[in-house]
Scaffold this active site. Structure first.
Site, PDB file in Angstrom:
ATOM      1  N   TYR A 170      -0.456  40.956  55.771  1.00 25.24           N
ATOM      2  CA  TYR A 170       0.461  41.605  56.438  1.00 25.24           C
ATOM      3  C   TYR A 170       1.735  40.697  56.375  1.00 25.24           C
ATOM      4  O   TYR A 170       2.861  41.405  56.049  1.00 25.24           O
ATOM      5  CB  TYR A 170       0.270  41.583  57.976  1.00 25.24           C
ATOM      6  CG  TYR A 170       1.243  42.331  59.113  1.00 25.24           C
ATOM      7  CD1 TYR A 170       1.050  43.651  59.224  1.00 25.24           C
ATOM      8  CD2 TYR A 170       2.095  41.400  59.451  1.00 25.24           C
ATOM      9  CE1 TYR A 170       2.203  44.014  60.008  1.00 25.24           C
ATOM     10  CE2 TYR A 170       3.126  41.977  60.193  1.00 25.24           C
ATOM     11  CZ  TYR A 170       3.273  43.456  60.378  1.00 25.24           C
ATOM     12  OH  TYR A 170       4.083  44.092  61.140  1.00 25.24           O
ATOM     13  N   HIS A 206       5.387  41.959  53.880  1.00 26.32           N
ATOM     14  CA  HIS A 206       6.875  41.792  54.555  1.00 26.32           C
ATOM     15  C   HIS A 206       7.721  40.846  53.745  1.00 26.32           C
ATOM     16  O   HIS A 206       8.862  40.738  54.117  1.00 26.32           O
ATOM     17  CB  HIS A 206       6.591  41.524  55.806  1.00 26.32           C
ATOM     18  CG  HIS A 206       6.137  42.651  56.807  1.00 26.32           C
ATOM     19  ND1 HIS A 206       5.068  42.892  56.887  1.00 26.32           N
ATOM     20  CD2 HIS A 206       6.981  43.501  57.753  1.00 26.32           C
ATOM     21  CE1 HIS A 206       4.765  44.041  57.598  1.00 26.32           C
ATOM     22  NE2 HIS A 206       6.011  44.176  58.095  1.00 26.32           N
ATOM     23  N   TYR A 238      16.173  42.522  62.990  1.00 25.59           N
ATOM     24  CA  TYR A 238      14.828  43.023  63.291  1.00 25.59           C
ATOM     25  C   TYR A 238      14.041  42.054  63.155  1.00 25.59           C
ATOM     26  O   TYR A 238      13.894  41.437  61.772  1.00 25.59           O
ATOM     27  CB  TYR A 238      14.650  44.275  62.366  1.00 25.59           C
ATOM     28  CG  TYR A 238      13.257  45.186  62.853  1.00 25.59           C
ATOM     29  CD1 TYR A 238      12.376  44.588  63.639  1.00 25.59           C
ATOM     30  CD2 TYR A 238      13.191  46.215  62.239  1.00 25.59           C
ATOM     31  CE1 TYR A 238      11.191  45.365  63.711  1.00 25.59           C
ATOM     32  CE2 TYR A 238      12.038  46.778  62.268  1.00 25.59           C
ATOM     33  CZ  TYR A 238      11.029  46.581  62.994  1.00 25.59           C
ATOM     34  OH  TYR A 238      10.011  47.227  63.629  1.00 25.59           O
ATOM     35  N   TRP A 283       5.472  53.795  54.334  1.00 26.42           N
ATOM     36  CA  TRP A 283       5.319  52.273  54.660  1.00 26.42           C
ATOM     37  C   TRP A 283       4.089  52.392  55.784  1.00 26.42           C
ATOM     38  O   TRP A 283       3.318  51.439  55.575  1.00 26.42           O
ATOM     39  CB  TRP A 283       6.601  51.889  55.275  1.00 26.42           C
ATOM     40  CG  TRP A 283       6.328  50.457  55.861  1.00 26.42           C
ATOM     41  CD1 TRP A 283       6.187  49.868  57.158  1.00 26.42           C
ATOM     42  CD2 TRP A 283       6.464  49.070  54.939  1.00 26.42           C
ATOM     43  NE1 TRP A 283       5.885  48.614  57.399  1.00 26.42           N
ATOM     44  CE2 TRP A 283       6.206  48.233  55.966  1.00 26.42           C
ATOM     45  CE3 TRP A 283       6.449  49.035  53.553  1.00 26.42           C
ATOM     46  CZ2 TRP A 283       6.195  46.828  55.410  1.00 26.42           C
ATOM     47  CZ3 TRP A 283       6.457  47.424  53.181  1.00 26.42           C
ATOM     48  CH2 TRP A 283       6.278  46.684  54.164  1.00 26.42           C
ATOM     49  N   TRP A 284       4.132  53.082  56.636  1.00 22.24           N
ATOM     50  CA  TRP A 284       3.071  53.043  57.724  1.00 22.24           C
ATOM     51  C   TRP A 284       1.781  53.245  56.772  1.00 22.24           C
ATOM     52  O   TRP A 284       0.821  52.610  57.136  1.00 22.24           O
ATOM     53  CB  TRP A 284       3.168  54.521  58.606  1.00 22.24           C
ATOM     54  CG  TRP A 284       4.046  54.348  59.707  1.00 22.24           C
ATOM     55  CD1 TRP A 284       4.957  53.109  59.914  1.00 22.24           C
ATOM     56  CD2 TRP A 284       4.522  55.309  60.394  1.00 22.24           C
ATOM     57  NE1 TRP A 284       5.833  53.421  60.892  1.00 22.24           N
ATOM     58  CE2 TRP A 284       5.544  54.595  61.373  1.00 22.24           C
ATOM     59  CE3 TRP A 284       4.562  56.728  60.663  1.00 22.24           C
ATOM     60  CZ2 TRP A 284       6.248  55.546  62.202  1.00 22.24           C
ATOM     61  CZ3 TRP A 284       5.082  57.410  61.602  1.00 22.24           C
ATOM     62  CH2 TRP A 284       6.255  56.886  62.418  1.00 22.24           C
TER      63      TRP A 284
END
Length: 104
Positions: A18, A22, A41, A76-77
């Site tokens: 994960y 990113h 963000y 992306w999801w």
């Protein structure tokens, strides 16, 4: 500016992947976030619970919601859905949080 926070989770054992995905996020996704008024963000991991805490400053709830309809967000999801709980459309399961304190 609206301060927005929410929680998601990552599947146990998927934390490193994960984080790797990113570093960095896709440039196209970053551009969409910026174009929709998203600033500052951040996503934080609580390793003991696999919970992800997300914080963003947004210009508008409507513009924030529009991101979900973009092609890059949906891709992306799907790209992330093997690492975290998601619904049938691959959208990560999340819960908005209510701000109870803030200090500048």
């Amino acid at each position: 500016m609206i301060r927005k926070s929410f929680v998601m989770s990552v599947n146990p054992g998927s934390e490193a992947e994960y984080a790797r995905r990113h570093q960095p996020i896709w440039a196209e996704l970053a551009a969409v976030l910026t174009a929709h008024g998203v600033h500052n963000y951040s996503i934080f991991l609580h390793p003991g619970t696999h919970q992800l805490f997300a914080y963003a400053e947004i210009e508008s709830e409507d513009r924030w919601a529009e991101i979900a309809a973009t092609d890059v967000c949906r891709r992306w999801w799907k790209h992330m859905s093997d690492l975290m709980p998601a619904d049938a459309s691959h959208r990560p399961l999340s819960k908005d949080l209510t701000e109870v304190f803030h200090q500048d």
